[in-house]
Design a protein around this motif. Structure first.
Motif, PDB file in Angstrom:
ATOM      1  N   PHE A 188       2.741   1.678  -0.640  1.00  0.00           N
ATOM      2  CA  PHE A 188       2.492   0.755  -1.740  1.00  0.00           C
ATOM      3  C   PHE A 188       2.274   1.469  -3.071  1.00  0.00           C
ATOM      4  O   PHE A 188       2.390   0.851  -4.129  1.00  0.00           O
ATOM      5  N   ASN A 189       1.935   2.736  -3.007  1.00  0.00           N
ATOM      6  CA  ASN A 189       1.583   3.464  -4.236  1.00  0.00           C
ATOM      7  C   ASN A 189       2.084   4.904  -4.152  1.00  0.00           C
ATOM      8  O   ASN A 189       1.306   5.853  -4.154  1.00  0.00           O
ATOM      9  N   PRO A 190       3.411   5.089  -4.081  1.00  0.00           N
ATOM     10  CA  PRO A 190       3.937   6.449  -3.899  1.00  0.00           C
ATOM     11  C   PRO A 190       4.099   7.198  -5.215  1.00  0.00           C
ATOM     12  O   PRO A 190       4.241   6.601  -6.284  1.00  0.00           O
ATOM     13  N   ILE A 191       4.058   8.513  -5.102  1.00  0.00           N
ATOM     14  CA  ILE A 191       4.530   9.367  -6.184  1.00  0.00           C
ATOM     15  C   ILE A 191       5.925   9.821  -5.784  1.00  0.00           C
ATOM     16  O   ILE A 191       6.096  10.537  -4.801  1.00  0.00           O
ATOM     17  N   GLN A 220       6.100   7.143 -11.073  1.00  0.00           N
ATOM     18  CA  GLN A 220       5.221   6.242 -10.328  1.00  0.00           C
ATOM     19  C   GLN A 220       5.842   4.852 -10.382  1.00  0.00           C
ATOM     20  O   GLN A 220       5.538   4.047 -11.264  1.00  0.00           O
ATOM     21  N   PRO A 221       6.726   4.542  -9.438  1.00  0.00           N
ATOM     22  CA  PRO A 221       7.538   3.320  -9.548  1.00  0.00           C
ATOM     23  C   PRO A 221       6.765   2.027  -9.399  1.00  0.00           C
ATOM     24  O   PRO A 221       7.237   0.980  -9.820  1.00  0.00           O
ATOM     25  N   ASN A 222       5.566   2.066  -8.770  1.00  0.00           N
ATOM     26  CA  ASN A 222       4.843   0.815  -8.555  1.00  0.00           C
ATOM     27  C   ASN A 222       4.005   0.413  -9.756  1.00  0.00           C
ATOM     28  O   ASN A 222       3.341  -0.625  -9.732  1.00  0.00           O
ATOM     29  N   TYR A 223       4.022   1.210 -10.822  1.00  0.00           N
ATOM     30  CA  TYR A 223       3.172   0.920 -11.972  1.00  0.00           C
ATOM     31  C   TYR A 223       3.496  -0.464 -12.531  1.00  0.00           C
ATOM     32  O   TYR A 223       4.645  -0.763 -12.881  1.00  0.00           O
ATOM     33  N   ASP A 224       2.476  -1.329 -12.568  1.00  0.00           N
ATOM     34  CA  ASP A 224       2.619  -2.686 -13.094  1.00  0.00           C
ATOM     35  C   ASP A 224       3.686  -3.475 -12.321  1.00  0.00           C
ATOM     36  O   ASP A 224       4.397  -4.293 -12.891  1.00  0.00           O
ATOM     37  N   GLN A 225       3.798  -3.216 -11.005  1.00  0.00           N
ATOM     38  CA  GLN A 225       4.784  -3.901 -10.169  1.00  0.00           C
ATOM     39  C   GLN A 225       4.092  -4.546  -8.972  1.00  0.00           C
ATOM     40  O   GLN A 225       4.043  -3.977  -7.883  1.00  0.00           O
TER      41      GLN A 225
END
Length: 528
Positions: free
Chosen positions: A202-205, A214-219
């Motif tokens: 859910f929160n990968p680098i 950080q693709p999950n930022y604000d997603q």
């Protein structure tokens, strides 16, 4: 004054042209391939461009899904209790291999599948995290062992890698490099993934080539599997927009089903109550399915239950509830990964390219017992000398199991069931550690008469690279970038595509991981 400046500029231009012409003439003199003509002027010169390298006509795409830590009996395509309709679809339109083996660990398997050589021959005798400055164990594959991605890139394929890449030494997995042992150094033109053994789903680098993101930022609702599937589809689409017929090689390497076992909540809830029968009964059900499907021969017996794992019937109700919940999270992640991979296949079918795509699915090793006897809310305990986190600690998180915070891992009892009918686990060079499912589908290359059949030839993960090259009709070069190449240890499996009774071409194979070692020879196995 203006006239003087113009004259001076003209002189400079003439000098520059003359020098450039000399340089060009020298370069051409050294280039035996130039077939044009250099005259006094452009009008009496003939341009020449070398012909671009192009793959053989009708060359296939190649798509590989290398899943992580999935055992022989986890998937429904091999008798397991977790439905994987995408893999079943591939197997029904291709072949199942039931006598396939790996190195029993992630880093060496991932290096070996690409290189087509035994893991010690490429410096990957153990995990990259334990790399040591000794031959066979330094995590430095030599330049003399370039794999199928490098070869096909040089032959005109587009090469793309997504997901887990964990066979680079940790001290080289930074923005400063060096990048020789990153995907770019192994022939992959495009890379989007993570440089470690596992990653929070859910929160990968992630890394886009050599840049961390950080693709999950604000997603809200982000999950890395959906991201990887979206990226795969987008890359194929962009390739087709710019090169309509150029074939591609894509390696799709999920973090699933390595810990943390994380999936969208609705996928986990689909399995509510599905594993309440327990791991002992599950082993019986899986074996019965495998016998019915022909995955194992009639009369096959279950291996004895691991003495360290308590019988399901001896557990109290709270333990049963926790362990069942752990398996629900595992199954949710496995089924969800299958769904996302299916979206890639659906896209290839939509654009008319699935039939001529060689699709390969396998696992890097058997199911993992790294969760210990009680499972674990934080797998890092295993890597720090605490292999069995007490049940009382884990039970506090039963309602959160599989969420975005923990490093969740299922109990070894369920891993034992996932490796049915074999007795051992990942990291062991015995059956169960190195026995894995393999599915190969290629409608244009495998006659539909053989769809859904099983192949039992003894095979190993090093056989994948030469199989791909044979399908692509590309011979492995003797020299790449001026370096003489060591021969493949792998043997192409294409000989078995149209012949279920073909005699095994692999008659000997050795195994060694962390001192666990074994050898197979002519149907016999010795192991310790």
């Amino acid at each position: 004054k203006d006239s003087d400046m113009r004259l001076r500029g003209l002189k400079l231009a003439l000098v520059a042209t003359f020098v450039f012409s000399l340089a060009g003439a020298n370069a051409v003199a050294q280039d035996d391939e130039f077939k044009g003509k250099i005259g006094t002027t452009l009008a009496d010169s003939e341009q020449y461009w070398p012909e671009p390298v192009t793959p053989p006509e009708g060359a296939p795409n190649v798509l590989i899904w290398l899943i992580d830590d999935m055992g022989y009996g986890h998937s429904s395509a091999f008798g397991g209790l977790t439905p994987m309709p995408t893999i079943e679809r591939l197997a029904d339109n291709g072949l199942r291999y039931n006598n396939f083996h790996t190195t029993a660990l992630c880093s060496p398997s991932r290096a070996a599948i690409a290189a087509g050589r035994n893991h010690h021959n490429i410096g990957m005798g153990s995990h990259s995290l334990t790399a040591m400055g000794f031959p066979g164990y330094n995590a430095h594959p030599p330049d003399s062992a370039k794999g199928f991605s490098d070869i096909l890139k040089n032959e005109g394929w587009s090469t793309m890698f997504l997901g887990k890449w964990d066979h680079t030494p940790q001290w080289e997995s930074t923005f400063s490099g060096p990048f020789d042992r990153w995907p770019a150094g192994d022939g992959w033109e495009h890379f989007y993934g993570f440089m470690s053994g596992d990653m929070n789903n859910f929160n990968p680098i992630m890394w886009m080539d050599h840049t961390p993101v950080q693709p999950n930022y604000d997603q809200p609702g982000y999950h890395v599997n959906a991201d990887m599937a979206d990226t795969a589809i987008r890359w194929i689409s962009m390739l087709r927009a710019s090169a309509h017929t150029k074939p591609f090689v894509m390696f799709w390497a999920t973090g699933a089903v390595h810990a943390p076992h994380q999936a969208p909540r609705d996928w986990v809830e689909r399995f509510k109550g599905k594993f309440d029968m327990g791991y002992d009964k599950a082993r019986e059900l899986i074996l019965a399915n495998q016998i019915e499907m022909g995955i194992v021969p009639p009369g096959t017996k279950l291996s004895p239950r691991d003495d360290e794992i308590p019988a399901w019937d001896t557990l109290n109700d709270q333990e049963k509830a926790l362990y069942a919940r752990q398996m629900e999270a595992f199954a949710g992640q496995l089924a969800y990964s299958d769904y996302e991979f299916g979206r890639i296949l659906d896209y290839l079918e939509r654009i008319g390219e699935l039939d001529n795509t060689l699709v390969i699915f396998t696992s890097d090793n058997g199911g993992s017992a790294e969760g210990g006897l009680h499972g674990t809310f934080n797998e890092n305990g295993f890597f720090n000398g605490v292999p069995n986190i007490p049940y009382e600690v884990n039970s506090q998180y039963i309602n959160e199991w599989g969420n975005r915070v923990g490093v969740w891992h299922v109990t070894a009892g369920w891993t034992m069931a996932g490796n049915t009918p074999f007795p051992y686990y990942k990291q062991s060079a015995h059956r169960g550690g190195n026995a894995d499912p393999l599915v190969i589908s290629w409608p244009k290359g495998i006659d539909e008469r053989y769809n859904g059949q099983i192949r039992s030839q003894y095979s190993h993960i090093i056989d994948i690279a030469p199989t791909i090259l044979a399908a692509a009709r590309v011979e492995a070069p003797e020299v790449i970038d001026g370096v003489e190449q060591m021969p493949f240890d792998g043997i192409a499996l294409n000989y078995s595509f149209a012949d279920p009774d073909a005699k095994d071409r692999r008659t000997v194979q050795y195994y060694e991981i962390f001192g666990n070692r074994g050898i197979y020879a002519d149907g016999w196995t010795a192991a310790t």
